[in-house]
Design a protein around this motif. Structure first.
Motif, PDB file in Angstrom:
ATOM      1  N   GLU A 128      -0.525   5.793   1.306  1.00 25.08           N
ATOM      2  CA  GLU A 128      -0.409   6.046  -0.150  1.00 25.08           C
ATOM      3  C   GLU A 128      -0.357   4.730  -0.899  1.00 25.08           C
ATOM      4  N   HIS A 129      -1.095   4.683  -2.013  1.00 23.78           N
ATOM      5  CA  HIS A 129      -1.118   3.470  -2.844  1.00 23.78           C
ATOM      6  C   HIS A 129      -0.042   3.602  -3.937  1.00 23.78           C
ATOM      7  N   VAL A 130       0.996   2.766  -3.850  1.00 21.70           N
ATOM      8  CA  VAL A 130       2.067   2.786  -4.866  1.00 21.70           C
ATOM      9  C   VAL A 130       2.060   1.466  -5.628  1.00 21.70           C
ATOM     10  N   ASN A 131       2.441   0.375  -4.961  1.00 27.03           N
ATOM     11  CA  ASN A 131       2.394  -0.973  -5.556  1.00 27.03           C
ATOM     12  C   ASN A 131       1.641  -1.864  -4.569  1.00 27.03           C
ATOM     13  N   CYS A 132       0.328  -1.943  -4.791  1.00 33.41           N
ATOM     14  CA  CYS A 132      -0.488  -2.711  -3.861  1.00 33.41           C
ATOM     15  C   CYS A 132      -1.758  -3.222  -4.526  1.00 33.41           C
ATOM     16  N   VAL A 133      -2.391  -4.204  -3.895  1.00 32.61           N
ATOM     17  CA  VAL A 133      -3.590  -4.847  -4.423  1.00 32.61           C
ATOM     18  C   VAL A 133      -4.769  -4.371  -3.563  1.00 32.61           C
ATOM     19  N   GLY A 134      -5.823  -3.787  -4.280  1.00 37.43           N
ATOM     20  CA  GLY A 134      -6.994  -3.295  -3.565  1.00 37.43           C
ATOM     21  C   GLY A 134      -8.022  -4.399  -3.381  1.00 37.43           C
ATOM     22  N   ASP A 135      -8.366  -5.132  -4.445  1.00 40.79           N
ATOM     23  CA  ASP A 135      -9.245  -6.293  -4.370  1.00 40.79           C
ATOM     24  C   ASP A 135      -8.912  -7.223  -5.513  1.00 40.79           C
ATOM     25  N   GLY A 136      -9.834  -8.154  -5.842  1.00 42.11           N
ATOM     26  CA  GLY A 136      -9.524  -9.163  -6.848  1.00 42.11           C
ATOM     27  C   GLY A 136      -9.355  -8.618  -8.255  1.00 42.11           C
ATOM     28  N   GLY A 137      -9.874  -7.388  -8.521  1.00 40.17           N
ATOM     29  CA  GLY A 137      -9.811  -6.857  -9.872  1.00 40.17           C
ATOM     30  C   GLY A 137      -9.163  -5.503  -9.973  1.00 40.17           C
ATOM     31  N   VAL A 138      -8.568  -4.976  -8.885  1.00 41.70           N
ATOM     32  CA  VAL A 138      -7.972  -3.641  -8.891  1.00 41.70           C
ATOM     33  C   VAL A 138      -6.638  -3.678  -8.138  1.00 41.70           C
ATOM     34  N   PHE A 139      -5.607  -3.025  -8.706  1.00 40.12           N
ATOM     35  CA  PHE A 139      -4.314  -2.883  -8.016  1.00 40.12           C
ATOM     36  C   PHE A 139      -3.658  -1.589  -8.486  1.00 40.12           C
ATOM     37  N   TRP A 140      -2.651  -1.135  -7.750  1.00 44.11           N
ATOM     38  CA  TRP A 140      -1.888   0.064  -8.103  1.00 44.11           C
ATOM     39  C   TRP A 140      -0.451  -0.346  -8.454  1.00 44.11           C
ATOM     40  N   TYR A 141      -0.015   0.269  -9.548  1.00 44.33           N
ATOM     41  CA  TYR A 141       1.368  -0.002  -9.971  1.00 44.33           C
ATOM     42  C   TYR A 141       2.058   1.331 -10.227  1.00 44.33           C
ATOM     43  N   LYS A 142       3.059   1.604  -9.414  1.00 41.14           N
ATOM     44  CA  LYS A 142       3.810   2.856  -9.471  1.00 41.14           C
ATOM     45  C   LYS A 142       2.864   4.053  -9.326  1.00 41.14           C
ATOM     46  N   GLY A 143       1.891   3.880  -8.467  1.00 41.95           N
ATOM     47  CA  GLY A 143       0.964   4.962  -8.158  1.00 41.95           C
ATOM     48  C   GLY A 143      -0.213   5.057  -9.111  1.00 41.95           C
ATOM     49  N   GLU A 144      -0.279   4.250 -10.156  1.00 43.08           N
ATOM     50  CA  GLU A 144      -1.400   4.304 -11.111  1.00 43.08           C
ATOM     51  C   GLU A 144      -2.367   3.169 -10.809  1.00 43.08           C
TER      52      GLU A 144
END
Length: 229
Positions: A128-144
């Motif tokens: 599950e993506h909660v607070n993580c970095v997908g690549d250089g221009g995309v990340f998840w913060y609190k699931g968003e």
């Protein structure tokens, strides 16, 4: 003989009567003489007598002094002093002192679409993506899902060359460090879609996208260029 002796006694004048008649005859002449002498003396000493006559009291004063029974003029009664009437004005209650009211300071209303974030980020994996970095221009913060809106970054998963893949991994690592460096702000930059919510991420007024562009890991939106030669 007896009658003749009586007549002779009555005709004989007495010495007292003749002396009295002589004295009464001399008195008028003596008075006249004294008046004449006084007049001559006054005339001769007129300059000295005149000031004395000027200072002499008048007849009315002498008459009043001689006649003690003369009615005295009533002494003038001093007029009563009129006291100045001062009108005492009733003291009016003083109005309360004005309480200083501080001027209203303008309140800087932060837009509802400005959010602040702070979290510990990792790299996104299979879970599950909660607070993580997908690549250089995309990340998840609190699931968003959040997309960096002010920069174009290489996509690692769809890299067309080694250079694009290398730059993509470098940009992903750099965004990971920036997000974990402390609190940051997220300003909305349009409506999000399935691809994520576009945001301008910044800290202390400096945009993360502009910083990645300056470091050569991203390009400005709309700028021409290719990651592969």
């Amino acid at each position: 003989m007896a009658k003749t002796a009586t007549r002779g006694r009555s005709r004989k004048p007495s010495g007292r009567g003749r002396g009295a008649s002589r004295g009464s005859g001399i008195m008028p002449w003596a008075v006249i003489g004294l008046l004449a002498v006084g007049g001559i003396a006054t005339y001769d000493n007129w300059k000295s007598v005149k000031p004395m006559l000027a200072k002499a009291p008048d007849a009315s004063t002498i008459t009043a002094a001689i006649r003690p029974d003369a009615p005295k003029a009533p002494a003038a009664k001093p007029e009563p002093k009129q006291m100045a009437m001062t009108t005492v004005q009733p003291q009016r209650p003083l109005p309360p002192a004005a309480i200083p009211v501080p001027a209203a300071q303008p309140v800087k209303a932060s837009p509802a679409d400005v959010l602040s974030g702070s979290a510990t980020f990792g790299y996104c994996g299979q879970g599950e993506h909660v607070n993580c970095v997908g690549d250089g221009g995309v990340f998840w913060y609190k699931g968003e899902k959040i997309v960096v809106a002010d920069a174009v970054l290489p996509d690692v998963s769809a890299a067309r060359c080694e250079n694009e893949r290398r730059l993509g991994f470098a940009a992903k690592s750099r965004l990971f460090k920036l997000l974990n460096a402390g609190p940051f702000a997220m300003n909305a930059a349009g409506k999000g879609a399935n691809g994520g919510a576009p945001r301008v991420i910044s800290r202390d007024g400096r945009s993360f996208g502009a910083q990645l562009t300056t470091e050569g890991l991203a390009r400005k939106p709309g700028a021409n260029g290719a990651w592969c030669a």
